[in-house]
Write a protein that holds these residues in place. Structure first.
Motif, short mmCIF file in Angstrom:
data_model
loop_
_atom_site.label_atom_id
_atom_site.label_comp_id
_atom_site.label_asym_id
_atom_site.label_seq_id
_atom_site.Cartn_x
_atom_site.Cartn_y
_atom_site.Cartn_z
N LYS A 122 35.88 27.14 41.44
CA LYS A 122 35.93 28.56 41.40
C LYS A 122 36.45 28.65 39.85
CE LYS A 122 39.11 30.94 42.98
NZ LYS A 122 40.17 31.54 43.89
N GLN A 123 37.51 27.93 39.62
CA GLN A 123 38.32 28.40 38.09
C GLN A 123 37.24 28.13 37.00
OE1 GLN A 123 41.26 29.63 37.79
NE2 GLN A 123 41.37 29.76 39.94
N ALA A 124 36.45 26.90 37.21
CA ALA A 124 35.48 26.69 36.43
C ALA A 124 34.27 27.72 36.00
CB ALA A 124 34.66 25.40 36.36
N LEU A 125 34.10 28.36 37.38
CA LEU A 125 32.89 29.33 37.34
C LEU A 125 33.40 30.81 36.67
CD1 LEU A 125 30.18 30.15 38.72
CD2 LEU A 125 31.74 31.20 40.46
N ILE A 126 34.85 30.69 37.05
CA ILE A 126 35.47 32.12 36.40
C ILE A 126 35.74 31.98 35.01
CG2 ILE A 126 37.58 33.22 36.19
CD1 ILE A 126 38.20 32.89 39.10
N ILE A 127 36.09 30.71 34.26
CA ILE A 127 35.91 30.76 32.89
C ILE A 127 34.63 30.91 32.46
CG2 ILE A 127 36.08 28.81 30.91
CD1 ILE A 127 37.89 27.29 32.68
N GLY A 128 33.25 30.54 32.88
CA GLY A 128 31.98 31.01 32.36
C GLY A 128 31.90 32.30 32.55
N LEU A 129 32.21 32.96 33.45
CA LEU A 129 32.10 34.45 33.84
C LEU A 129 32.75 35.26 32.76
CD1 LEU A 129 32.15 34.70 37.81
CD2 LEU A 129 30.22 35.30 36.38
N MET A 130 33.95 34.94 32.40
CA MET A 130 34.65 35.70 31.71
C MET A 130 34.15 35.33 30.17
SD MET A 130 38.70 35.04 33.02
CE MET A 130 39.44 35.67 31.59
N ASN A 131 33.72 34.19 29.94
CA ASN A 131 33.02 33.83 28.61
C ASN A 131 32.00 34.95 28.36
OD1 ASN A 131 34.76 31.94 27.70
ND2 ASN A 131 33.62 30.20 28.34
N GLY A 148 31.68 37.87 29.41
CA GLY A 148 32.20 39.25 29.31
C GLY A 148 32.45 40.05 30.64
N CYS A 149 32.63 39.16 31.60
CA CYS A 149 32.80 39.69 32.97
C CYS A 149 34.21 40.04 33.51
CB CYS A 149 32.11 38.97 34.24
SG CYS A 149 30.44 38.96 33.88
N GLU A 150 34.39 41.12 34.08
CA GLU A 150 35.72 41.26 34.65
C GLU A 150 35.80 40.68 35.99
OE1 GLU A 150 37.80 45.43 34.61
OE2 GLU A 150 37.10 45.24 36.71
N VAL A 151 36.68 39.56 36.24
CA VAL A 151 36.60 38.83 37.23
C VAL A 151 37.83 39.22 38.07
CG1 VAL A 151 36.81 36.52 38.35
CG2 VAL A 151 35.45 37.03 36.09
N GLY A 155 22.91 31.24 27.97
CA GLY A 155 23.72 31.96 28.57
C GLY A 155 24.43 32.82 27.17
N LYS A 156 24.69 33.91 27.25
CA LYS A 156 25.27 34.40 25.93
C LYS A 156 26.68 35.06 26.28
CE LYS A 156 20.67 36.73 24.77
NZ LYS A 156 20.06 37.81 24.59
N GLU A 157 27.69 34.28 25.22
CA GLU A 157 28.95 34.68 25.04
C GLU A 157 29.28 36.24 24.67
OE1 GLU A 157 30.62 31.32 23.06
OE2 GLU A 157 30.44 30.19 24.62
N ARG A 158 30.20 36.80 25.29
CA ARG A 158 30.39 38.30 25.02
C ARG A 158 32.04 38.30 25.12
NH1 ARG A 158 25.48 38.94 27.62
NH2 ARG A 158 24.28 40.47 27.04
N ASP A 159 32.61 39.20 24.29
CA ASP A 159 34.06 39.59 24.41
C ASP A 159 34.04 40.49 25.70
OD1 ASP A 159 34.41 38.32 22.01
OD2 ASP A 159 33.96 40.01 20.68
N GLY A 160 35.44 40.75 26.06
CA GLY A 160 35.69 41.70 27.10
C GLY A 160 35.80 40.93 28.42
N GLY A 161 35.89 39.71 28.41
CA GLY A 161 36.18 39.15 29.78
C GLY A 161 37.74 39.31 30.25
N ARG A 162 37.87 39.51 31.59
CA ARG A 162 39.07 39.79 32.12
C ARG A 162 39.35 39.13 33.28
NH1 ARG A 162 40.86 46.03 34.04
NH2 ARG A 162 43.29 45.34 34.13
N TYR A 163 40.74 38.88 33.85
CA TYR A 163 40.88 37.97 35.05
C TYR A 163 41.87 38.84 35.83
CZ TYR A 163 42.82 34.71 38.38
OH TYR A 163 43.23 34.19 39.49
N ILE A 164 41.65 39.20 37.07
CA ILE A 164 42.54 40.08 37.99
C ILE A 164 42.66 39.13 39.22
CG2 ILE A 164 42.68 42.39 39.06
CD1 ILE A 164 40.97 43.58 37.12
N ARG A 165 43.94 38.92 39.58
CA ARG A 165 43.98 38.17 40.89
C ARG A 165 44.51 39.25 41.84
NH1 ARG A 165 43.86 33.51 43.74
NH2 ARG A 165 45.41 33.43 45.33
N VAL A 166 43.77 39.08 42.98
CA VAL A 166 43.69 39.88 44.15
C VAL A 166 44.61 39.31 45.23
CG1 VAL A 166 42.76 41.30 45.85
CG2 VAL A 166 41.72 41.22 43.44
#
Length: 499
Positions: free
Chosen positions: A79-88, A90-93, A158-169
């Motif tokens: 999951k942590q590896a997947l999150i790194i990719g999603l944030m790269n 530009g996703c808010e996770v 895959g395209k890298e974008r700015d704006g990735g963000r991590y939020i712990r719920v």
């Protein structure tokens, strides 16, 4: 620039630590499954996350996604590896932590987040990992989205974008349990065995069932990712037999078993009889169609023919549509038809409003079963089962067949049985009534005996199911006929279980 994944990397090498390993075979029809470290590595999971985030952006969906993981020794790392990719990408996770798949789906609504990625191998054995994904709640990806995701990931697109963000719920488990238990309590005194196979559901199922007012007898609810007794799969006879033994030992009213990610529910009645999920579906359809006029249902091609022939459903004006097997297919079809419920033989049930939110949730299914018993206080679960017209059916059986060959083998079976029907040839000494090819081939004889062969959507193998309303002998004869043809195919290997 993102690296293009490879399929030939070996563990314990320099390249394995630095380059993405992603086997093309892991991209299934409606989710993704790989053997961890043999078919995908952590760098490959990052590439998957980047590809998923890129696809979400490409689809024009807001790049906000909720992510959870099941209880396996390696799932949190994946999951942590997947999150790194999603944030790269530009996703808010929104990381909801340890979760069931339905908890992840619920969190899309609770957090008002459009996308989901649940790290789980569901009922697959240890060593497997995977991701269930969606970008249009309550639906999950189907073949079109999975094909495009595969193209993006394997091409290194895959395209890298700015704006990735991590939020712990921190509190999604508590919010989910509160959502399911904020309802009237069960009036009937029910004793329920809850079997979780030491999987993730052990952290959720007992609390939910206690919360609706039933007495819970826990079975293998302690979390243990070695799965010491059996794999948490309510289609597996080993789990069902353990559930049966506990029901008989304790005199419980019903036994409910949950799979590894909690989106399916298996059932054993008060006599210890295992009730296959499609028959439970007929029982629930009877109960619900008596309360909802002209109810529409969707079922998969593996399911019993009773949905069309049951006299109670006919009298209640219920309608049933048979559709492709697979949680994404049935979920989408039930959504399209505005069906009250979609039922799969595997135990995925999709309750639409006013009962559920449209996604598969084993605990919502368990609650529906308890409600059915509550509305029939004079009848035991076994008596509700015995009220159904008698049929003889098999469990889901899966002979091994390589991923790259299974669809070819199924196409041979389609041509074989379609050809027999076209030529007027007999099967089991009877005329062939119909051949349905919407998902593999389902062939039915004049007396209603039928057999199905299709490709498994989540592992290298085929799926075989047979049923007869006429006799056990005809059911076994249909299996012998199908097994004879499959055994002649050099690509087909051993079954996981047989009748």
């Amino acid at each position: 620039m993102p690296l293009k994944p490879r399929a030939d990397l070996k563990p314990n090498t320099l390249e394995f630590e630095n380059l993405p390993l992603v086997s093309p075979n892991g991209f299934r029809e409606y989710d993704a499954r790989w053997l961890f470290e043999k078919e995908i590595n952590l760098v490959g999971v990052q590439a998957l996350g980047l590809g998923l985030g890129t696809l979400i952006q490409e689809m024009g969906v807001a790049p906000r996604i909720t992510v959870g993981h099941d209880f396996r020794s390696y799932s949190a790392s994946i999951k942590q590896a997947l999150i790194i990719g999603l944030m790269n990408a530009g996703c808010e996770v929104h990381d909801i932590g340890l979760a069931l798949s339905p908890v992840a789906y619920f969190s899309q609504f609770a957090l008002d987040v459009p996308c989901v990625a649940m790290v789980t191998a569901s009922h697959n054995e240890n060593g497997w990992t995977g991701v269930k994904m969606g970008a249009q709640r309550p639906l999950t990806f189907g073949p079109d989205e999975m094909t495009r995701l595969k193209e993006i990931v394997l091409s290194g697109g895959g395209k890298e974008r700015d704006g990735g963000r991590y939020i712990r719920v921190e509190d999604m488990r508590e919010r989910y349990i509160a959502d399911l238990t904020d309802r009237p309590k069960i009036k009937r005194k029910l004793r329920v065995v809850a079997a979780c196979g030491n999987g993730t559901a052990g952290a959720f199922a007992p609390k939910v069932l206690e919360g609706i007012g039933v007495e819970v007898i826990p079975l293998d609810c302690e979390l243990d990712y070695t799965f010491p007794r059996y794999n948490p799969n309510p289609e597996d006879m080993e789990m069902l037999h353990a559930l049966r033994d506990k029901v008989l030992e304790t005199g419980a009213d019903v036994g409910l078993g949950f799979d590894g990610d909690g989106d399916r529910c298996g059932v054993v009645d008060d006599t210890g009889e295992e009730i296959f999920a499609d028959k439970v579906g007929v029982m629930l359809a009877r109960d619900l169609s008596s309360r909802h006029a002209n109810a529409q249902f969707v079922v998969d091609v593996k399911s019993t023919g009773l949905f069309l022939t049951d006299p109670v459903l006919i009298a209640n004006g219920a309608k049933t549509d048979y559709w492709k097997t697979g949680h994404s297919y049935i979920k989408r079809r039930a959504h399209e038809l505005n069906a009250l419920v979609g039922f799969e033989k595997s135990g995925h049930y999709f309750f639409n409003p006013p009962i559920g939110r449209g996604y598969d949730d084993g605990l919502v299914s368990a609650i529906a079963i308890c409600d059915m018993l509550d509305r029939n206080p004079a009848k035991k679960m076994s008596e509700l089962r015995e009220d159904l017209p008698k049929t003889w059916g098999s469990p889901t059986m899966s002979p091994y067949c390589p991923d790259e060959k299974k669809y070819e083998v199924v196409e041979r079976m389609v041509k074989l049985f379609s050809g027999m029907a076209d030529k007027g040839e007999k099967l089991l000494g009877q005329k062939i009534r119909d051949v349905v090819t919407v998902n593999g081939v389902r062939v039915t004889t004049e007396d209603g005996t039928w057999g199905l062969v299709r490709a498994s959507s989540n592992k290298p193998g085929l799926v075989v199911v047979v049923e007869s309303p006429a006799s056990e002998a005809n059911m076994r004869a249909m299996f012998a006929e199908i097994d004879g043809h499959l055994s002649a195919q050099p690509e087909v290997g051993e079954y996981d279980q047989k009748i």
